[in-house]
Design an enzyme around this catalytic site. Structure first.
Site: not given
Length: 310
Positions: A96, A100, A110, A112, A114, A150, A180
């Protein structure tokens, strides 16, 4: 089902080394610090972190292979397809990274990949699957960057199955969401996939491993050119302030909702490695207002999911 335990260590080590070399060269001056760690209960990993580089303020590229007894209830949260009573041990292997950049005109990225394997008390494999993805989080509205990213993902997915990109792009749009914050998206998306098992999409496990490995190698094409064309552009305090605000949103998602963060902490992974995705600096402003027509208002509007490859 044959265990991949003897193979996954070499798989993640190879990808880890490739990605470290790529970001070292792309930074153009910084070097990664390496820390090896062991997990109480089984396995461990290698954390590589570059700080205060020429291009990147903080870059974390990690690998881990951890195993051990499965905590109660964790099988379902991981996405196991079989009853927990049949599962005694887990194996989780992956690479991963979160990058920044210094410049607010260069987006955060980002990635990752797995592999999970669950075994019963007798050592038999009762479930195994792959997951991963990559997404782009800009702090300045350059639509061309999202289009480039993309399109690179669409082309890479198409090598393996024509249906992968549209399905995994939509999955990403629905995963990297901050409920939130009014269901604000973390960035402009990419692809996200999980629970890929032998037989899915008409592919066997070797073919799915080939796809996931290919995604692990996509950033030199998908992200490298974006960094090259943006990092020398001038910016001011206003752009930097907005970057720190957007990083605050990044922190909120990673600490509250991200599966990888939650899994790492719940399985007693090394905290500094689990939380390496967090930026070195971030900010939270109270009830920010973005003036219509401003670059920050344009960026917030860019977060709405759309068909970038079109």
């Amino acid at each position: 089902m044959t265990s991949r335990r003897p193979l996954v260590g070499g798989w993640v080590e190879s990808l880890h080394d490739e990605l470290t070399a790529f970001f070292t060269a792309l930074d153009g001056g910084g070097r990664f610090r390496e820390d090896r760690w062991e997990r109480a209960g089984g396995g461990g990993g290698v954390a590589r972190v570059l700080t205060e580089g020429r291009t990147f303020e903080k870059a974390g590229v990690n690998r881990s292979v951890v195993e051990g007894e499965l905590p109660p209830g964790l099988a379902e949260r991981l996405g196991a397809s079989l009853l927990t009573e049949r599962v005694a041990h887990f194996l989780a292997a992956g690479v991963s990274l979160v990058i920044h950049p210094r410049s607010p005109l260069v987006p955060t990225v980002h990635l990752n990949v797995r592999y999970f394997e669950l075994t019963g008390a007798g050592g038999d494999v009762v479930d195994a699957w792959l997951g991963g993805g990559t997404d782009l989080t800009p702090s300045y509205p350059f639509p061309d960057d999202a289009v480039h990213f993309h399109r690179a993902l669409r082309d890479r997915c198409a090598r393996h199955h024509a249906g992968f990109y549209p399905r995994f792009k939509h999955w990403c749009d629905e995963y990297f969401v901050i409920p939130h914050r009014g269901h604000e998206r973390r960035g402009v998306g990419g692809i996200f996939f999980d629970n890929l098992r032998a037989g899915d999409w008409g592919l066997d496990l070797d073919q799915l491993f080939a796809f996931v490995t290919d995604i692990g190698r996509v950033l030199p094409e998908a992200y490298g050119p974006i960094v090259e064309r943006r990092r020398e552009l001038p910016f001011g305090e206003r752009e930097r302030r907005f970057q720190l605000f957007r990083r605050g949103r990044y922190v909120e998602f990673n600490l509250v909702y991200d599966r990888g963060t939650i899994f790492g902490l719940q399985t007693n992974g090394r905290a500094d490695s689990v939380l390496v995705s967090l930026p070195p600096l971030a900010a939270w402003e109270y009830a920010p207002v973005f003036e219509p027509g401003s670059f920050d208002a344009e960026l917030m509007a860019m977060l709405a999911p759309r068909g970038w490859v079109d």
